[in-house]
Design a protein around this motif. Structure first.
Motif, PDB file in Angstrom:
ATOM      1  N   ARG A  43       0.905  -1.084  -0.020  1.00  0.00           N
ATOM      2  CA  ARG A  43      -0.023   0.024  -0.115  1.00  0.00           C
ATOM      3  C   ARG A  43       0.887   1.017   0.141  1.00  0.00           C
ATOM      4  O   ARG A  43       1.992   1.237   0.586  1.00  0.00           O
ATOM      5  CB  ARG A  43      -1.087   0.088   1.322  1.00  0.00           C
ATOM      6  N   SER A  44       0.432   2.336  -0.722  1.00  0.00           N
ATOM      7  CA  SER A  44       1.115   3.543  -0.476  1.00  0.00           C
ATOM      8  C   SER A  44       0.173   4.786  -0.245  1.00  0.00           C
ATOM      9  O   SER A  44      -0.967   4.744  -0.708  1.00  0.00           O
ATOM     10  CB  SER A  44       1.604   3.846  -2.116  1.00  0.00           C
ATOM     11  N   VAL A  45       0.672   5.690   0.574  1.00  0.00           N
ATOM     12  CA  VAL A  45      -0.228   6.827   0.854  1.00  0.00           C
ATOM     13  C   VAL A  45      -0.068   7.882  -0.360  1.00  0.00           C
ATOM     14  O   VAL A  45       0.790   7.743  -1.075  1.00  0.00           O
ATOM     15  CB  VAL A  45       0.183   7.435   2.103  1.00  0.00           C
ATOM     16  N   THR A  46      -1.097   8.547  -0.121  1.00  0.00           N
ATOM     17  CA  THR A  46      -1.053   9.826  -1.361  1.00  0.00           C
ATOM     18  C   THR A  46      -0.792  11.154  -0.550  1.00  0.00           C
ATOM     19  O   THR A  46      -1.518  11.405   0.514  1.00  0.00           O
ATOM     20  CB  THR A  46      -2.264   9.898  -2.134  1.00  0.00           C
ATOM     21  N   THR A  47       0.163  12.126  -0.993  1.00  0.00           N
ATOM     22  CA  THR A  47       0.270  13.242  -0.179  1.00  0.00           C
ATOM     23  C   THR A  47       0.477  14.565  -1.087  1.00  0.00           C
ATOM     24  O   THR A  47       0.656  14.274  -2.362  1.00  0.00           O
ATOM     25  CB  THR A  47       1.734  13.347   0.529  1.00  0.00           C
ATOM     26  N   ALA A  48       0.007  15.598  -0.942  1.00  0.00           N
ATOM     27  CA  ALA A  48      -0.105  16.920  -1.588  1.00  0.00           C
ATOM     28  C   ALA A  48       1.354  17.466  -1.744  1.00  0.00           C
ATOM     29  O   ALA A  48       1.501  18.240  -2.419  1.00  0.00           O
ATOM     30  CB  ALA A  48      -1.153  17.854  -1.201  1.00  0.00           C
ATOM     31  N   LEU A  49       2.118  16.935  -1.060  1.00  0.00           N
ATOM     32  CA  LEU A  49       3.567  17.571  -0.683  1.00  0.00           C
ATOM     33  C   LEU A  49       4.637  16.886  -1.599  1.00  0.00           C
ATOM     34  O   LEU A  49       5.398  16.596  -1.075  1.00  0.00           O
ATOM     35  CB  LEU A  49       3.938  17.469   0.773  1.00  0.00           C
ATOM     36  N   SER A  50       4.140  16.479  -2.626  1.00  0.00           N
ATOM     37  CA  SER A  50       5.206  15.425  -3.347  1.00  0.00           C
ATOM     38  C   SER A  50       6.041  16.299  -4.050  1.00  0.00           C
ATOM     39  O   SER A  50       6.844  15.380  -5.308  1.00  0.00           O
ATOM     40  CB  SER A  50       4.308  14.669  -4.428  1.00  0.00           C
ATOM     41  N   LEU A  79       6.362   8.361   9.011  1.00  0.00           N
ATOM     42  CA  LEU A  79       7.579   8.740   8.115  1.00  0.00           C
ATOM     43  C   LEU A  79       7.821   7.640   7.132  1.00  0.00           C
ATOM     44  O   LEU A  79       7.995   8.007   5.580  1.00  0.00           O
ATOM     45  CB  LEU A  79       8.722   9.173   8.822  1.00  0.00           C
ATOM     46  N   PHE A  80       7.663   6.612   7.576  1.00  0.00           N
ATOM     47  CA  PHE A  80       8.241   5.218   6.575  1.00  0.00           C
ATOM     48  C   PHE A  80       7.053   5.129   5.531  1.00  0.00           C
ATOM     49  O   PHE A  80       7.315   4.966   4.481  1.00  0.00           O
ATOM     50  CB  PHE A  80       8.110   4.048   7.366  1.00  0.00           C
ATOM     51  N   SER A  81       5.784   5.450   5.581  1.00  0.00           N
ATOM     52  CA  SER A  81       4.602   5.326   4.794  1.00  0.00           C
ATOM     53  C   SER A  81       4.981   6.289   3.659  1.00  0.00           C
ATOM     54  O   SER A  81       4.408   5.939   2.689  1.00  0.00           O
ATOM     55  CB  SER A  81       3.235   5.453   5.485  1.00  0.00           C
ATOM     56  N   LEU A  82       5.635   7.367   3.943  1.00  0.00           N
ATOM     57  CA  LEU A  82       5.639   8.500   2.993  1.00  0.00           C
ATOM     58  C   LEU A  82       6.725   8.145   1.822  1.00  0.00           C
ATOM     59  O   LEU A  82       6.895   8.614   0.896  1.00  0.00           O
ATOM     60  CB  LEU A  82       6.073   9.872   3.570  1.00  0.00           C
ATOM     61  N   THR A  83       7.613   7.290   2.379  1.00  0.00           N
ATOM     62  CA  THR A  83       8.966   7.010   1.499  1.00  0.00           C
ATOM     63  C   THR A  83       8.880   5.938   0.895  1.00  0.00           C
ATOM     64  O   THR A  83       9.570   5.703  -0.463  1.00  0.00           O
ATOM     65  CB  THR A  83      10.245   7.196   2.478  1.00  0.00           C
ATOM     66  N   GLN A  84       8.087   4.826   1.153  1.00  0.00           N
ATOM     67  CA  GLN A  84       8.041   3.628   0.532  1.00  0.00           C
ATOM     68  C   GLN A  84       6.830   2.930   0.786  1.00  0.00           C
ATOM     69  O   GLN A  84       5.962   3.072   1.796  1.00  0.00           O
ATOM     70  CB  GLN A  84       9.306   2.793   0.886  1.00  0.00           C
ATOM     71  N   PRO A  85       6.387   1.755  -0.201  1.00  0.00           N
ATOM     72  CA  PRO A  85       5.227   1.102  -0.060  1.00  0.00           C
ATOM     73  C   PRO A  85       4.971   0.225   1.278  1.00  0.00           C
ATOM     74  O   PRO A  85       6.454  -0.081   1.615  1.00  0.00           O
ATOM     75  CB  PRO A  85       5.022   0.356  -1.344  1.00  0.00           C
ATOM     76  N   ILE A  86       3.984  -0.135   2.021  1.00  0.00           N
ATOM     77  CA  ILE A  86       3.966  -0.654   3.095  1.00  0.00           C
ATOM     78  C   ILE A  86       3.316  -2.089   2.785  1.00  0.00           C
ATOM     79  O   ILE A  86       2.554  -2.180   2.003  1.00  0.00           O
ATOM     80  CB  ILE A  86       2.963  -0.055   4.173  1.00  0.00           C
ATOM     81  N   ALA A  87       4.157  -3.094   3.368  1.00  0.00           N
ATOM     82  CA  ALA A  87       3.632  -4.527   3.349  1.00  0.00           C
ATOM     83  C   ALA A  87       4.128  -5.118   4.751  1.00  0.00           C
ATOM     84  O   ALA A  87       4.509  -4.567   5.507  1.00  0.00           O
ATOM     85  CB  ALA A  87       4.525  -5.194   2.222  1.00  0.00           C
ATOM     86  N   PRO A  88       2.994  -5.975   5.226  1.00  0.00           N
ATOM     87  CA  PRO A  88       3.052  -6.896   6.370  1.00  0.00           C
ATOM     88  C   PRO A  88       4.451  -7.230   7.025  1.00  0.00           C
ATOM     89  O   PRO A  88       4.687  -7.181   7.945  1.00  0.00           O
ATOM     90  CB  PRO A  88       2.053  -7.980   6.296  1.00  0.00           C
ATOM     91  N   PHE A  89       5.186  -7.711   5.787  1.00  0.00           N
ATOM     92  CA  PHE A  89       6.621  -8.227   6.411  1.00  0.00           C
ATOM     93  C   PHE A  89       7.915  -7.521   6.312  1.00  0.00           C
ATOM     94  O   PHE A  89       8.673  -7.957   6.160  1.00  0.00           O
ATOM     95  CB  PHE A  89       6.713  -9.528   5.739  1.00  0.00           C
ATOM     96  N   VAL A  90       7.580  -6.079   6.212  1.00  0.00           N
ATOM     97  CA  VAL A  90       8.847  -5.275   6.026  1.00  0.00           C
ATOM     98  C   VAL A  90       9.465  -4.868   7.458  1.00  0.00           C
ATOM     99  O   VAL A  90      10.505  -4.237   7.521  1.00  0.00           O
ATOM    100  CB  VAL A  90       8.498  -4.099   5.372  1.00  0.00           C
ATOM    101  N   GLY A  91       8.978  -5.618   8.658  1.00  0.00           N
ATOM    102  CA  GLY A  91       9.197  -5.196   9.787  1.00  0.00           C
ATOM    103  C   GLY A  91      10.463  -5.934  10.493  1.00  0.00           C
ATOM    104  O   GLY A  91      11.480  -5.252  10.997  1.00  0.00           O
ATOM    105  N   LEU A  92      11.174  -6.984   9.960  1.00  0.00           N
ATOM    106  CA  LEU A  92      12.273  -7.575  10.472  1.00  0.00           C
ATOM    107  C   LEU A  92      13.674  -6.897   9.854  1.00  0.00           C
ATOM    108  O   LEU A  92      14.331  -6.654  10.797  1.00  0.00           O
ATOM    109  CB  LEU A  92      12.338  -8.970   9.870  1.00  0.00           C
ATOM    110  N   PRO A  93      13.774  -6.524   8.848  1.00  0.00           N
ATOM    111  CA  PRO A  93      14.888  -5.513   8.558  1.00  0.00           C
ATOM    112  C   PRO A  93      14.772  -4.293   9.336  1.00  0.00           C
ATOM    113  O   PRO A  93      16.101  -3.994   9.808  1.00  0.00           O
ATOM    114  CB  PRO A  93      14.978  -5.299   7.105  1.00  0.00           C
ATOM    115  N   LEU A  94      13.793  -3.805   9.886  1.00  0.00           N
ATOM    116  CA  LEU A  94      13.761  -2.423  10.481  1.00  0.00           C
ATOM    117  C   LEU A  94      14.401  -3.082  11.717  1.00  0.00           C
ATOM    118  O   LEU A  94      15.139  -2.224  12.678  1.00  0.00           O
ATOM    119  CB  LEU A  94      12.355  -2.134  10.471  1.00  0.00           C
ATOM    120  N   THR A  95      13.903  -3.906  12.314  1.00  0.00           N
ATOM    121  CA  THR A  95      14.392  -4.229  13.825  1.00  0.00           C
ATOM    122  C   THR A  95      15.718  -4.579  13.824  1.00  0.00           C
ATOM    123  O   THR A  95      16.471  -4.129  14.848  1.00  0.00           O
ATOM    124  CB  THR A  95      13.646  -5.801  14.327  1.00  0.00           C
TER     125      THR A  95
END
Lengths: 293, 332
Positions: free
Chosen positions: A119-126, A205-221
């Motif tokens: 999923r990606s968010v949409t922003t007016a500040l692109s 902040l993360f959602s604004l820079t890349q698409p979100i998926a359920p399993f992207v957490g481990l590399p962040l940890t």
């Protein structure tokens, strides 16, 4: 030169995000001695919350912070009360296994709730600015500013308020803090709440820079762990420095080594991390607790 | 003396029970062959039993390192993955027959573990655990990037070979061998050294135990065995990609099976793996998308209420209470 300048700007922006992401982890580890392996998953929860407010309520992602921070605080408070307080006096293995279980639980609940589609968010500040052929995106600049502001706020809270004093006391000596009348259970719950609230904000902040998926957490940890190990526990300026260093490694490796994603920077980071831990078990700048104290 | 005399019938019961179980397990595929696949034992039962036996082996390997030496390995699936990729690459790209690839997979997993262990086993407690988590994540990325060799994200397809009883017997044989081996090792001097490292590493070192050698050898042996399981799994599945091979929930399976049965005992992981599979097949087969959620809850729940596992519940205290690990040293 342009390429170098661009990489530098990207590294600073990414470093800002890492710094905000890592201080929650560092705070929780430093105060409670709990290595929260579900940390990356909390970032993702914050990101999904932002996406939800953006997609279904139509808010600007930055505005969603108004919701994300209190909700994540409540979530963190609850997790600490229900789960972590029960195992806090036990050795690290228990909290590692429990938070790992929590990580699996959260990631798969997210998959169930939001499916695996990115999923990606949409922003007016692109928009972006161009300075001497270097692109500076507006969103990432705000990201960086927000991250710095929140870190400054945390630093003030810890050093200037009564609550901050209680948190620091609990971190220094649990038993003595109890003796002088500090409600350890609730101080820990509030600390965990603050840590998770900041982590959730990092998710926005993360959602604004890349698409979100359920399993992207481990590399962040893993990154949070690597940075904290380099910079020491609960050390806010150290976390900023460590985050910038890690982001620089990842971005420069990604820019100058062809055919490599930023995730391979993670590989390099871990090699460096293991070398650091073997040669300097107390961390790069000290302040890391020995495993068998 | 009296105690030993009283225990004898129990031991006899245990042994004959084990023998009966093994005979039944060995004869099961014959039932499947006769019943034309629609009897009590059909091909899918056989498949799921094979998976269970693989988990028995994997959990025993994990427990051999984590339960006996106290080094909790959160990245053990890395060695499973190396074995799977050895078999996958050699069969699909070099046209090798199946069995030699298992040897190559075992050796490369074992060698990788010794090399990685030489570095990471200097780390203590949680630092080791997370370094292994990082190793596993790193290998997954490498498998994704090294496209010419590993097929990258789209994966590799192996020549299909649907012989369920063969895989079943291979998995059964390995599981029996591995459990017997670990049971024997635990009673040797080497096994005592492993336990010594778990209970008091500086103390063991002071008494002259070459701790790095013991730790890395144990680590290498467990990885070797996990590499073989990986190879068998790859051939049975006929398709591998970085995500299904380097699956973090597989490490969780090993941890849950060990902790559920009884961490640091030899039979614990076997019981745990069996129970976990039974739960998975019978209890939550009907709501599959929930199963990983339940798994997470299960891990949390066991740690909170049943830290000694089922073995502990039965009164056997020879295992390792996870609450105790790293704590004894802390008291000093």
């Amino acid at each position: 030169m342009t390429e170098f300048g661009q990489a530098l700007v990207n590294a600073i922006m990414l470093g800002g995000f890492y710094a905000l992401m890592v201080i929650g982890f560092s705070l929780i580890w430093g105060v409670m001695g709990v290595i929260n392996l579900a940390h990356g998953e909390f970032v993702v929860v914050g990101a999904y919350l932002t996406w939800f407010m953006n997609r279904h309520v139509g808010w600007e992602p930055f505005v969603a912070l108004v919701v994300v921070i209190p909700v994540m605080f409540a979530l963190g408070y609850l997790v600490q009360r229900v789960l972590i307080n029960r195992i806090i006096d036990r050795p690290p293995l228990v909290s590692l296994l429990v938070t790992y279980g929590l990580a699996i639980l959260i990631a798969n609940s997210l998959k169930l709730a939001f499916t695996g589609t990115p999923r990606s968010v949409t922003t007016a500040l692109s928009g972006f600015w161009r300075v001497a052929d270097v692109t500076i995106p507006v969103v990432k600049t705000i990201d960086l500013m927000l991250a710095l502001a929140m870190m400054a706020a945390l630093s003030l809270l810890l050093t200037r308020s009564r609550l901050g004093k209680a948190i620091r006391a609990a971190a220094q000596n649990r038993r003595a803090a109890r003796m002088v009348g500090i409600e350890i259970g609730s101080v820990f719950a509030v600390t965990f709440g603050i840590g998770i609230a900041l982590t959730g904000a990092a998710g926005t902040l993360f959602s604004l820079t890349q698409p979100i998926a359920p399993f992207v957490g481990l590399p962040l940890t893993l990154r949070a762990f690597a940075i904290t190990t380099m910079s020491g526990l609960g050390n806010i300026s150290g976390a900023l420095f460590g985050s910038m260093a890690l982001a620089a490694v990842e971005v420069f490796v990604g820019t100058y080594v062809p055919g490599v994603g930023t995730n391979l920077g993670l590989v390099a980071t871990f090699v460096v991390l293991v070398v650091i831990l073997i040669t300097r078990p107390q961390g790069l700048f000290g302040g890391l607790p020995p495993a068998e104290e | 003396m009296l105690e030993i005399a009283q225990r004898q019938p129990i031991r006899w019961l245990r042994r004959s029970g084990l023998l009966v179980l093994l005979v039944v397990l060995a004869l099961l595929p014959l039932l499947a062959a006769r019943g034309d696949g629609d009897g009590m034992v059909n091909n899918s039962t056989l498949f799921s039993l094979t998976q269970m036996l693989m988990l028995v082996t994997l959990a025993s390997n994990w427990n051999f390192v984590s339960g006996l030496t106290g080094y909790i390995d959160f990245g053990h699936v890395a060695f499973f993955g190396l074995g799977a990729y050895a078999t996958g690459i050699l069969m699909s790209k070099a046209g090798w027959p199946f069995l030699p690839t298992l040897a190559v997979g075992a050796l490369s997993a074992g060698a990788a573990a010794v090399l990685i262990g030489r570095a990471t086993m200097h780390l203590k407690g949680p630092y080791f655990s997370i370094a292994m988590l990082g190793t596993f994540a790193a290998l997954r990325e490498i498998a994704r990037v090294a496209r010419p060799l590993t097929g990258g994200g789209p994966g590799l397809t192996l020549p299909p070979y649907l012989n369920r009883p063969l895989f079943y017997y291979l998995a059964l044989g390995q599981a029996v061998l591995v459990v017997a081996l670990y049971r024997w090792v635990r009673r040797t001097e080497f096994g005592l050294m492993m336990l010594g490292i778990r209970e008091d590493e500086p103390g063991a070192e002071m008494r002259g135990v070459n701790t790095i050698f013991v730790k890395t050898s144990a680590f290498g042996l467990a990885a070797l065995s996990s590499g073989i399981v990986g190879g068998m799994w790859a051939y049975q599945n006929t398709f591998i990609d970085p995500d299904i091979v380097f699956l973090d929930s597989r490490t969780i399976d090993m941890a849950i099976a060990s902790v559920l049965g009884g961490l640091g005992t030899i039979i614990g992981p076997v019981i745990g793996a069996g129970l976990l599979y039974w739960l998975r097949d019978v209890v939550w087969a009907s709501f599959l998308q929930w199963h990983l959620i339940v798994q997470g809850l299960l891990l949390i729940g066991i740690m909170l209420v049943l830290p000694n596992g089922i073995i502990g519940l039965l009164g056997d205290r020879s295992g390792l209470d996870p609450r105790r690990i790293w704590a004894r040293r802390r008291k000093r």
